[in-house]
Design an enzyme around this catalytic site. Structure first.
Site, PDB file in Angstrom:
ATOM      1  N   ASN A 221     -19.982  -7.163  -6.562  1.00 21.41           N
ATOM      2  CA  ASN A 221     -19.087  -8.206  -7.045  1.00 21.41           C
ATOM      3  C   ASN A 221     -18.159  -7.578  -8.095  1.00 21.41           C
ATOM      4  OD1 ASN A 221     -17.911 -10.277  -8.543  1.00 21.41           O
ATOM      5  ND2 ASN A 221     -19.644 -11.647  -8.186  1.00 21.41           N
TER       6      ASN A 221
ATOM      7  N   ARG B 242       0.857  -1.204   0.000  1.00 19.94           N
ATOM      8  CA  ARG B 242       0.000   0.000   0.000  1.00 19.94           C
ATOM      9  C   ARG B 242       0.889   1.250   0.000  1.00 19.94           C
ATOM     10  NH1 ARG B 242      -3.707  -3.401   3.352  1.00 19.94           N
ATOM     11  NH2 ARG B 242      -2.505  -3.043   5.244  1.00 19.94           N
TER      12      ARG B 242
ATOM     13  N   PHE C 251     -11.801  -5.106  -4.466  1.00 17.84           N
ATOM     14  CA  PHE C 251     -11.592  -6.014  -3.327  1.00 17.84           C
ATOM     15  C   PHE C 251     -10.972  -5.193  -2.175  1.00 17.84           C
ATOM     16  CE2 PHE C 251     -10.820  -8.284  -7.332  1.00 17.84           C
ATOM     17  CZ  PHE C 251     -11.754  -9.305  -7.283  1.00 17.84           C
TER      18      PHE C 251
ATOM     19  N   CYS D 166      -2.706 -13.642  -3.837  1.00 24.05           N
ATOM     20  CA  CYS D 166      -2.229 -14.263  -2.595  1.00 24.05           C
ATOM     21  C   CYS D 166      -2.415 -15.780  -2.646  1.00 24.05           C
ATOM     22  CB  CYS D 166      -2.931 -13.673  -1.379  1.00 24.05           C
ATOM     23  SG  CYS D 166      -4.713 -13.806  -1.438  1.00 24.05           S
TER      24      CYS D 166
ATOM     25  N   ASP E 181      -6.871  -6.580  -5.637  1.00 20.32           N
ATOM     26  CA  ASP E 181      -6.316  -7.372  -4.525  1.00 20.32           C
ATOM     27  C   ASP E 181      -7.332  -8.445  -4.119  1.00 20.32           C
ATOM     28  OD1 ASP E 181      -4.851  -8.329  -2.398  1.00 20.32           O
ATOM     29  OD2 ASP E 181      -5.372  -6.674  -1.045  1.00 20.32           O
TER      30      ASP E 181
ATOM     31  N   ASP F 251     -16.271  -3.820  -2.611  1.00 23.42           N
ATOM     32  CA  ASP F 251     -16.095  -5.115  -1.939  1.00 23.42           C
ATOM     33  C   ASP F 251     -17.455  -5.773  -1.845  1.00 23.42           C
ATOM     34  OD1 ASP F 251     -13.623  -6.380  -0.039  1.00 23.42           O
ATOM     35  OD2 ASP F 251     -15.650  -7.161   0.363  1.00 23.42           O
TER      36      ASP F 251
HETATM   37  N1  SAH Z   1      -7.179  -4.903  -0.326  1.00 26.92           N
HETATM   38  C1  SAH Z   1      -7.557  -5.261   1.015  1.00 26.92           C
HETATM   39  C2  SAH Z   1      -7.603  -6.724   1.258  1.00 26.92           C
HETATM   40  C3  SAH Z   1      -8.499  -7.474   0.304  1.00 26.92           C
HETATM   41  S1  SAH Z   1      -8.918  -9.066   0.814  1.00 26.92           S
HETATM   42  C4  SAH Z   1      -6.613  -4.568   1.986  1.00 26.92           C
HETATM   43  O1  SAH Z   1      -5.585  -4.018   1.572  1.00 26.92           O
HETATM   44  O2  SAH Z   1      -6.903  -4.565   3.180  1.00 26.92           O
HETATM   45  C5  SAH Z   1     -10.053  -9.567  -0.373  1.00 26.92           C
HETATM   46  C6  SAH Z   1     -11.434  -8.933  -0.267  1.00 26.92           C
HETATM   47  O3  SAH Z   1     -12.157  -9.337  -1.408  1.00 26.92           O
HETATM   48  C7  SAH Z   1     -12.268  -9.342   0.929  1.00 26.92           C
HETATM   49  O4  SAH Z   1     -12.618  -8.199   1.648  1.00 26.92           O
HETATM   50  C8  SAH Z   1     -13.520  -9.992   0.327  1.00 26.92           C
HETATM   51  O5  SAH Z   1     -14.700  -9.618   1.014  1.00 26.92           O
HETATM   52  C9  SAH Z   1     -13.537  -9.428  -1.057  1.00 26.92           C
HETATM   53  N2  SAH Z   1     -14.160 -10.216  -2.139  1.00 26.92           N
HETATM   54  C10 SAH Z   1     -14.081 -11.535  -2.376  1.00 26.92           C
HETATM   55  N3  SAH Z   1     -14.681 -11.844  -3.539  1.00 26.92           N
HETATM   56  C11 SAH Z   1     -15.154 -10.694  -4.049  1.00 26.92           C
HETATM   57  C12 SAH Z   1     -15.849 -10.358  -5.227  1.00 26.92           C
HETATM   58  N4  SAH Z   1     -16.148 -11.288  -6.139  1.00 26.92           N
HETATM   59  N5  SAH Z   1     -16.152  -9.077  -5.433  1.00 26.92           N
HETATM   60  C13 SAH Z   1     -15.845  -8.126  -4.548  1.00 26.92           C
HETATM   61  N6  SAH Z   1     -15.167  -8.392  -3.416  1.00 26.92           N
HETATM   62  C14 SAH Z   1     -14.833  -9.656  -3.166  1.00 26.92           C
END
Ligand code: SAH
Length: 530
Positions: A412, A350, A365, A473, A433, A386
């Site tokens: 989504n 970040r 995400f 990840c 992410d 998210d």
């Molecule tokens: N970027 C964040 C961490 C992301 S973790 C940070 O820096 O803190 C991944 C995230 O993706 C989770 O919060 C989960 O709720 C979300 N997620 C999973 N599948 C998803 C989808 N299809 N669309 C949107 N969000 C999603």
């Protein structure tokens, strides 16, 4: 009755001793169980296990059993063979008994009973007839049954290569119970290390130390201390970071994260789980936290047959804990947040990405808004997406408390990216992410399609000169594969893309050379050329 070793548990004293706890004459005639193992590793098996009167056992059977241990075909013969018995004497005295025979329980002598009672000393005396054996055959046994696991040659190779995981397929013989710290032996019966044993997981052993050095809680304590000292040396610009990163700190299956004055602990194997009280004590001594919460709800614990649960282990833990990262404040829910509350592994990514961010930002995400806030400070407009309503609620709360404007949307990402494209929207900075699309090898093909889809969409939405921060990840999608997927996406999007930075999980999540599983988070900062 199955033998003790077949049951793979140390027989409880009551099972063998029967009436012995009663203060009566019968106490002098306690039963004794003796297990003698064959010395040849190929023939490690129970030669004999007796439930017998102590006197009988010592006078008659012990020597025979010891002799039999030398040659397990000779049990019958040894019993009546005087010469062999006498030969066995020497072995018993000098080596055999001490090495191979395990006294499961013995008869405390009168004097030792006192010691046992007052000093709680474990006395295991097998009272062989002193006179008839040169006064040398009088044994106090200190060889409690030490749990041990014999591994294959392939397992030994992995161990010597520094890999802490030995799979069940490489376990030849296990004489241990769930969660034991065991001595690991190679096929020749030599001790090659100590490990945590799991009777459920495919990862049967998690090696703590190689060679003959014993593994115990003091070793774990020293490792925790070293891990914490390393974090201090990193001069991390945040009050939340990972203190112990499992295998990467030679503390396999133990995670400890620090959130200000609070600690979050995860024990992800039977062995670590059993050590939890000692770990909590060590953390309390070393770090004096105001509270410790055990976030033992990851699904991985089910592979170990462990419950998924959240417990307060020490002190008090408030509903939310305020932490800062590079000047941004986050309210974190340590009990219910994803992972242990924040995605600490992305902190340095970040910060790095913030250097290149600008214009219109799309954080996909977003979770609690880590990238949205860190990069949003430099951007004209920020949208965060998210699928989790809780996460989006926190983005809004964190954005407000930091005075950063974020348009946080529940949705989504796959659908939203298409929708934004349809609307003709364009961005200057995009972050991808996603969660691990490939949780196992079998899922890689589908994961590949998923990663390609979001990268393709993002590259199309990106203005020329714009920055794409793209992450994975999934351990099973390695750096080379991620690069290949993004390249294919770039070709399909007719975009020319350069690599500005190739990054990984933060320094507080160390990657162990030779242990590829410890390198799981990849992050490319890319630039789309005009
Ligand atoms: N970027 C964040 C961490 C992301 S973790 C940070 O820096 O803190 C991944 C995230 O993706 C989770 O919060 C989960 O709720 C979300 N997620 C999973 N599948 C998803 C989808 N299809 N669309 C949107 N969000 C999603």
């Amino acid at each position: 009755m199955p033998s003790a070793l077949e049951r793979r548990v140390e027989p409880q004293r009551e099972n063998l001793v029967g009436e012995s706890e009663c203060d009566d004459a019968a106490a002098h005639r306690e039963d004794v169980g003796i297990v003698v193992q064959a010395r040849q590793p190929r023939r490690v098996e129970i030669v004999a296990e007796r439930r017998a009167d102590a006197d009988d056992l010592v006078r008659r059977d012990l020597l025979a059993l010891a002799a039999a241990a030398e040659d397990d075909a000779a049990v019958g013969l040894a019993l009546g063979d005087r010469t062999r018995d006498r030969k066995a004497d020497r072995r018993v005295v000098d080596r055999r008994f001490a090495v191979g025979a395990v006294v499961v329980d013995g008869v405390p002598e009168a004097r030792d009973r006192l010691l046992e009672m007052f000093f709680q000393r474990e006395t295991r005396v097998v009272g062989a007839d002193r006179d008839s054996h040169d006064g040398r055959l009088y044994y106090k046994d200190h060889y409690r049954m030490i749990p041990s696991v014999v591994i294959s040659a392939r397992g030994e190779d992995r161990l010597r290569g520094g890999h802490p995981w030995i799979y069940r397929a490489d376990v030849a013989d296990a004489r241990a119970a769930a969660g034991d710290i065991v001595v690991v032996k190679n096929p020749r019966g030599q001790i090659v290390g100590s490990a945590l044993y799991s009777d459920r997981s495919q990862i049967a052993l998690r090696v703590l130390v190689e060679g003959e050095q014993p593994a115990d809680i003091s070793l774990i304590r020293r490792r925790i201390e070293a891990a914490a000292a390393f974090r201090t040396s990193l001069d991390i610009d945040a009050t939340a970071y990972r203190l112990v990163h499992g295998e990467g700190d030679r503390l396999p299956s133990l995670i400890v994260d620090r959130y200000g004055d609070y600690l979050v602990v995860q024990t992800l194997s039977q062995g670590m789980d059993r050590l939890m009280p000692e770990i909590v004590a060590a953390l309390t001594d070393l770090l004096h936290p105001r509270g410790i919460v055990a976030r033992n709800d990851p699904r991985a614990r089910t592979f170990e047959g462990l419950e998924q649960r959240v417990d307060i282990m020490a002190g008090e833990v408030p509903e939310t804990v305020r932490v800062t990262e590079a000047g941004i404040g986050y309210d974190v829910d340590l009990r219910h947040g994803q992972k242990t509350g924040l995605f600490l592994d992305q902190r340095e990514n970040r910060m790095a990405a913030a250097l290149y961010a600008g214009g219109r930002l799309l954080d996909c995400f977003s979770y609690n808004g880590g990238f949205a806030l860190a990069l949003g400070r430099k951007c004209r407009e920020t949208i965060a997406i998210d699928v989790s309503e809780d996460a989006i609620a926190r983005v809004r709360q964190n954005a407000a408390s930091n005075g950063i404007a974020v348009d946080a949307r529940v949705g989504n990402v796959f659908d939203e990216l298409r929708g934004l494209d349809r609307l003709g929207e364009r961005f200057d900075t995009i972050v991808l992410d996603p969660p691990a699309f490939a949780k196992n090898k079998a899922a890689v093909a589908n994961a590949r399609a998923g990663y390609k889809e979001i990268n393709l969409r993002a590259l199309k939405l990106l203005n020329p000169g714009g920055v794409l921060v793209t992450c994975s990840c999934s351990y099973h999608v390695n750096e080379a594969l991620l690069a290949e997927i993004v390249y294919e996406a770039a070709v399909d999007a007719r975009a020319h893309v350069t690599v500005v930075e190739k990054r990984m999980q933060g320094r507080d999540h160390p990657v162990m050379l030779g242990v590829p599983e410890t390198y799981y988070l990849k992050c490319f900062i890319l630039r789309k050329l005009a």
